[in-house]
Design an enzyme around this catalytic site. Structure first.
Site, PDB file in Angstrom:
ATOM      1  N   ARG A 146       2.899   6.017  -3.390  1.00 47.08           N
ATOM      2  CA  ARG A 146       4.048   6.834  -3.543  1.00 47.08           C
ATOM      3  C   ARG A 146       4.360   6.807  -5.124  1.00 47.08           C
ATOM      4  NH1 ARG A 146       4.161   5.571   1.604  1.00 47.08           N
ATOM      5  NH2 ARG A 146       5.229   6.791   3.056  1.00 47.08           N
ATOM      6  N   LYS A 154      -4.792   5.740  14.920  1.00 47.21           N
ATOM      7  CA  LYS A 154      -4.662   4.932  13.472  1.00 47.21           C
ATOM      8  C   LYS A 154      -6.356   4.732  12.930  1.00 47.21           C
ATOM      9  CE  LYS A 154      -0.758   4.035  13.191  1.00 47.21           C
ATOM     10  NZ  LYS A 154       0.131   4.934  11.992  1.00 47.21           N
ATOM     11  N   ARG A 196      -6.593   1.279  17.949  1.00 48.95           N
ATOM     12  CA  ARG A 196      -6.578  -0.073  17.684  1.00 48.95           C
ATOM     13  C   ARG A 196      -6.344  -0.623  19.334  1.00 48.95           C
ATOM     14  NH1 ARG A 196      -3.327   0.071  11.896  1.00 48.95           N
ATOM     15  NH2 ARG A 196      -5.402  -0.034  10.685  1.00 48.95           N
ATOM     16  N   LYS A 200       0.913  -1.236   0.073  1.00 47.28           N
ATOM     17  CA  LYS A 200      -0.097   0.053  -0.044  1.00 47.28           C
ATOM     18  C   LYS A 200       0.954   1.191   0.078  1.00 47.28           C
ATOM     19  CE  LYS A 200      -3.130   0.723   3.663  1.00 47.28           C
ATOM     20  NZ  LYS A 200      -3.023   2.104   4.306  1.00 47.28           N
ATOM     21  N   SER A 201       1.953   1.389   0.824  1.00 54.37           N
ATOM     22  CA  SER A 201       2.808   2.447   0.909  1.00 54.37           C
ATOM     23  C   SER A 201       3.511   2.759  -0.261  1.00 54.37           C
ATOM     24  CB  SER A 201       3.776   2.171   2.058  1.00 54.37           C
ATOM     25  OG  SER A 201       3.090   2.351   3.281  1.00 54.37           O
ATOM     26  N   ARG A 206      -7.855  -3.637   9.421  1.00 57.89           N
ATOM     27  CA  ARG A 206      -6.673  -4.364  10.068  1.00 57.89           C
ATOM     28  C   ARG A 206      -7.527  -5.060  11.377  1.00 57.89           C
ATOM     29  NH1 ARG A 206      -2.558  -3.494   6.768  1.00 57.89           N
ATOM     30  NH2 ARG A 206      -2.066  -1.375   6.202  1.00 57.89           N
ATOM     31  N   SER A 249       7.072   8.998  12.524  1.00 60.97           N
ATOM     32  CA  SER A 249       6.050   8.797  11.568  1.00 60.97           C
ATOM     33  C   SER A 249       6.336   8.903  10.097  1.00 60.97           C
ATOM     34  CB  SER A 249       4.852   9.857  12.020  1.00 60.97           C
ATOM     35  OG  SER A 249       4.045   9.993  10.688  1.00 60.97           O
ATOM     36  N   ASP A 304       1.713  -1.069  11.718  1.00 60.93           N
ATOM     37  CA  ASP A 304       0.483  -1.600  11.308  1.00 60.93           C
ATOM     38  C   ASP A 304       0.092  -2.928  11.676  1.00 60.93           C
ATOM     39  OD1 ASP A 304       0.092   0.913  10.062  1.00 60.93           O
ATOM     40  OD2 ASP A 304       0.802   0.223   8.398  1.00 60.93           O
TER      41      ASP A 304
HETATM   42  C1  S3P Z   1       2.416   4.683   6.177  1.00 63.15           C
HETATM   43  C2  S3P Z   1       3.020   5.063   7.498  1.00 63.15           C
HETATM   44  C3  S3P Z   1       2.248   4.544   8.950  1.00 63.15           C
HETATM   45  C4  S3P Z   1       1.369   3.568   8.665  1.00 63.15           C
HETATM   46  C5  S3P Z   1       0.468   3.602   7.516  1.00 63.15           C
HETATM   47  C6  S3P Z   1       1.206   3.964   5.932  1.00 63.15           C
HETATM   48  C7  S3P Z   1       2.891   5.271   5.254  1.00 63.15           C
HETATM   49  O1  S3P Z   1       1.982   5.764   9.508  1.00 63.15           O
HETATM   50  O2  S3P Z   1       0.756   3.336   9.870  1.00 63.15           O
HETATM   51  O3  S3P Z   1      -0.357   2.615   7.434  1.00 63.15           O
HETATM   52  O4  S3P Z   1       2.873   4.658   3.957  1.00 63.15           O
HETATM   53  O5  S3P Z   1       3.855   6.169   5.295  1.00 63.15           O
HETATM   54  P1  S3P Z   1       2.655   6.474  10.543  1.00 63.15           P
HETATM   55  O6  S3P Z   1       3.658   7.222   9.673  1.00 63.15           O
HETATM   56  O7  S3P Z   1       1.665   8.021  10.630  1.00 63.15           O
HETATM   57  O8  S3P Z   1       2.968   5.870  11.457  1.00 63.15           O
END
Ligand code: S3P
Length: 439
Positions: free
Chosen positions: A31, A347, A351, A26-27, A392, A172, A320
């Site tokens: 991007r 989140k 959670r 997903k991340s 999740r 973060s 996560d």
């Molecule tokens: C993410 C960063 C995380 C994560 C999120 C995806 C990202 O959040 O929990 O699901 O893609 O940069 P935080 O950076 O706020 O912890």
């Protein structure tokens, strides 16, 4: 949160076997759209996650005039408009449930010549935004949010941004990435210092697009005013999605499961480290590098787990994965204690509370604390648990079915589609006895 009518029901027992592939990361998928849109040239993405969160990012760029074809079977073609080519949207942009889109795009759009308003669903409009709007304001950006600092976020364009050195108070990746994206447009250098390592996909992908990013220890810097060159991206399987299957195979007797082609970036492997400390039998095989990201097959065999004190340095690396890790801890022998994880309270749901509520319903002694949880392993029973619209939480309780001695009904599961479309079918194929009801 969405109050959806989709329910999961698990019948007790079963084991996870065979070979599976989970959906794309997903991340990295988010991007790939962002940088592809800003690049000079055409970017082709393969393995793109067709979940609702990523589609929210994709549609945001379409609304800003970027031509994007797909996704078709995970393939997306982005006609990059160049770093200064985004155009004013004609309406507010709704990002659904996606916190990553909201935080990262707030940084990127703060640097544009036009105004944008970002909003989202019931859950997203409760999530804290000051963590990005405060440092971005220091860079010269301008916003209006609600009085409590939550979305909708109105981004006032036409501001001149200046690079800053920012010591992040929370670990973060979303904050770091938001500032780096704004930094592409800032005068001078933007530097972010992390209190602990967080996922570094933005830094890796910027380098893949030919942008110079300097990383030294906990400090990441880039100089504004450069350009991005289109490249092709192969998105690996998402370790956060693989996690449900890793935990399922760890807790269900007789399981032997291989998950192929999963991203194992060192900033994402906390779940493997933590489960191994609990006694899990996990092997990482066939490691290769794909487009600057390490990828491997993960082989998991059932093993008896024991409770542990989870090391705090693993928290950002598994941020996560805690809902699923709590299910593993509930099935382990003895006590598991998590501390230093206050972030879990902000989140897609709270959670810590959501998991403590559900596990207690299933007969487990689960005591929430301000920044974590204290769990006593035991026999999981059946019952009705609420996922609070959090993907999740829903998938974690689905895996709990493997260890429960009765049926578990999980409410409000629609948002599983935000990150893992096809989860239920794949879980059944691997051996979970999961039924989906949508009425
Ligand atoms: C993410 C960063 C995380 C994560 C999120 C995806 C990202 O959040 O929990 O699901 O893609 O940069 P935080 O950076 O706020 O912890």
């Amino acid at each position: 949160m969405s109050g959806s009518t989709m329910k999961f029901t698990t019948r007790p027992g079963g084991q996870l076997t065979g070979q599976i592939r989970v959906t794309g990361d997903k991340s990295i998928s988010h991007r790939s759209i962002m940088l592809g849109a800003l690049a000079d040239g055409v970017t082709i993405v393969e393995g793109f996650l067709e979940g609702e969160d990523n589609l929210a990012t994709l549609n945001a760029f379409r609304a800003l005039g970027v031509q994007i074809d797909g996704p078709v079977n995970g393939r997306v073609e982005i006609q990059g408009v160049g770093i200064d080519g985004l155009q004013a949207p004609s309406a507010d942009i709704n990002l659904g449930n996606s916190g990553t889109s909201m935080r990262l795009l707030t940084g990127l759009f703060a640097a544009q010549r036009f105004d944008t308003t970002l909003t989202g669903d019931k859950s997203l409009v409760t999530r804290p935004m000051r963590r990005v709007t405060d440092p971005l304001t220091k860079m010269g950006a301008s916003f209006t949010t609600t009085d409590s600092g939550t979305p909708p976020v109105k981004i006032h364009g036409q501001q001149r941004l200046c690079g800053i050195d920012y010591d992040m108070p929370v670990a973060s990746a979303q904050v770091k990435s938001s500032l780096l994206l704004a930094g592409l447009y800032a005068n001078g250098q933007t530097c972010v210092i992390e209190p602990a390592p967080t996922r570094d996909h933005t830094e890796r992908m910027l380098k893949g697009f030919g942008y110079d990013v300097q990383v030294s220890g906990s400090k990441v810097c880039l100089l504004g005013g450069g350009r991005l060159t289109a490249t092709n991206i192969d998105v690996p399987g998402d370790i956060s999605s693989a996690t449900f299957f890793i935990v399922g195979a760890c807790i269900a007797k007789g399981s032997q499961l291989t998950i192929k082609h999963v991203g194992i970036n060192p900033t994402r492997v906390g779940v493997i480290n933590i489960l191994r400390l609990m006694g899990a039998d996990i092997t990482v095989e066939n490691e290769i590098e794909v487009g600057g990201e390490p990828v491997a097959d993960i082989y998991v065999k059932y093993a008896k787990l024991r409770g542990i004190n989870i090391p705090e340095d693993q928290v950002p690396l598994a941020i996560d994965e805690f809902p699923a890790i709590f299910v593993a801890a509930a099935c382990a022998e003895g006590q598991t204690i998590l501390t230093g994880a206050k972030e879990l309270r902000v989140k897609e749901s709270d959670r810590i509370q959501a998991m403590a509520d559900g596990l207690s319903t299933l007969g487990i002694d689960a005591q929430p604390t301000d920044d974590g949880i204290i769990l006593q392993g035991g026999q999981l029973g059946g019952g009705v648990v609420n996922s609070y619209g959090d993907h999740r939480i829903a998938m974690s309780f689905a895996m709990a079915g493997l260890c429960a001695d009765n049926e578990i009904e999980i409410l409000d599961c629609e948002n599983v589609n935000t990150s893992f479309p096809g989860f239920a079918a794949l879980a059944n194929q691997a051996g979970l006895k999961l039924n989906v009801k949508d009425n």
